[in-house]
Design a protein around this motif. Structure first.
Motif, mmCIF file in Angstrom:
data_model
loop_
_atom_site.group_PDB
_atom_site.id
_atom_site.type_symbol
_atom_site.label_atom_id
_atom_site.label_comp_id
_atom_site.label_asym_id
_atom_site.label_seq_id
_atom_site.Cartn_x
_atom_site.Cartn_y
_atom_site.Cartn_z
ATOM 1 N N MET A 38 -9.659 -4.600 -5.881
ATOM 2 C CA MET A 38 -7.686 -4.405 -6.027
ATOM 3 C C MET A 38 -7.691 -5.715 -4.595
ATOM 4 S SD MET A 38 -5.138 -1.770 -4.920
ATOM 5 C CE MET A 38 -4.448 -2.389 -6.734
ATOM 6 N N ASN A 39 -6.700 -6.795 -5.129
ATOM 7 C CA ASN A 39 -6.125 -7.776 -4.370
ATOM 8 C C ASN A 39 -5.945 -7.019 -3.292
ATOM 9 O OD1 ASN A 39 -4.833 -10.266 -3.773
ATOM 10 N ND2 ASN A 39 -4.098 -10.919 -5.594
ATOM 11 N N ILE A 40 -6.258 -8.138 -2.028
ATOM 12 C CA ILE A 40 -6.630 -7.579 -0.682
ATOM 13 C C ILE A 40 -5.145 -8.433 -0.073
ATOM 14 C CG2 ILE A 40 -7.350 -9.426 0.625
ATOM 15 C CD1 ILE A 40 -7.326 -6.093 1.355
ATOM 16 N N MET A 44 1.508 -4.119 0.700
ATOM 17 C CA MET A 44 1.799 -2.595 0.520
ATOM 18 C C MET A 44 1.528 -2.311 1.917
ATOM 19 S SD MET A 44 0.598 -0.875 -3.328
ATOM 20 C CE MET A 44 -1.656 -1.039 -2.431
ATOM 21 N N ALA A 45 1.220 -1.996 2.412
ATOM 22 C CA ALA A 45 0.556 -1.350 4.134
ATOM 23 C C ALA A 45 2.215 -1.507 5.200
ATOM 24 C CB ALA A 45 -0.817 -1.860 4.528
ATOM 25 N N ASN A 46 2.271 -3.027 4.770
ATOM 26 C CA ASN A 46 3.511 -3.837 5.466
ATOM 27 C C ASN A 46 4.175 -2.721 4.835
ATOM 28 O OD1 ASN A 46 1.709 -5.275 7.088
ATOM 29 N ND2 ASN A 46 1.998 -6.809 6.129
ATOM 30 N N GLN A 47 4.959 -2.582 3.690
ATOM 31 C CA GLN A 47 6.153 -1.775 3.199
ATOM 32 C C GLN A 47 6.048 -0.818 3.971
ATOM 33 O OE1 GLN A 47 5.082 -2.843 -0.353
ATOM 34 N NE2 GLN A 47 7.606 -4.004 -0.690
ATOM 35 N N MET A 82 -8.955 1.089 -2.090
ATOM 36 C CA MET A 82 -7.899 1.352 -1.236
ATOM 37 C C MET A 82 -8.029 1.077 0.069
ATOM 38 S SD MET A 82 -5.027 2.097 -3.658
ATOM 39 C CE MET A 82 -3.649 1.223 -3.543
ATOM 40 N N ARG A 83 -8.421 2.657 0.575
ATOM 41 C CA ARG A 83 -8.360 2.574 1.426
ATOM 42 C C ARG A 83 -9.879 2.047 2.405
ATOM 43 N NH1 ARG A 83 -7.422 7.886 0.481
ATOM 44 N NH2 ARG A 83 -9.425 8.419 0.503
#
Length: 78
Positions: free
Chosen positions: A1-3, A9-12, A42-43
């Motif tokens: 997955m693209n970091i 996504m984490a910031n959103q 992902m985690r």
């Protein structure tokens, strides 16, 4: 997955929980969300990114991932 995508996504997610729960509570809420809705790969990738410096992550997202990493290590040791 693209970091970069994971960071975005984490910031959103962090922005949402900051507005809902406040900056003090957001990291715990984000960490809970990541456990519930992100797959283990992902985690693992976002934890590795934080350990490598966490470039691009907001403060709440970074704290959430550190909590996630700590919780994962505690569960693995048990």
């Amino acid at each position: 997955m693209n970091i970069k995508h994971l960071v975005h996504m984490a910031n959103q997610i962090a922005t949402f929980f900051e507005s809902e729960s406040g900056p003090q509570n957001a990291p715990a809420e984000v960490a809970t969300f990541l456990v519930k809705y992100w797959e283990p790969r992902m985690r693992s990738e976002i934890i590795a990114h934080v350990r490598a410096g966490g470039e691009g992550l907001s403060e709440s997202a970074r704290k959430a991932v550190l909590k996630l990493a700590s919780d994962s290590e505690t569960a693995a040791a048990a």
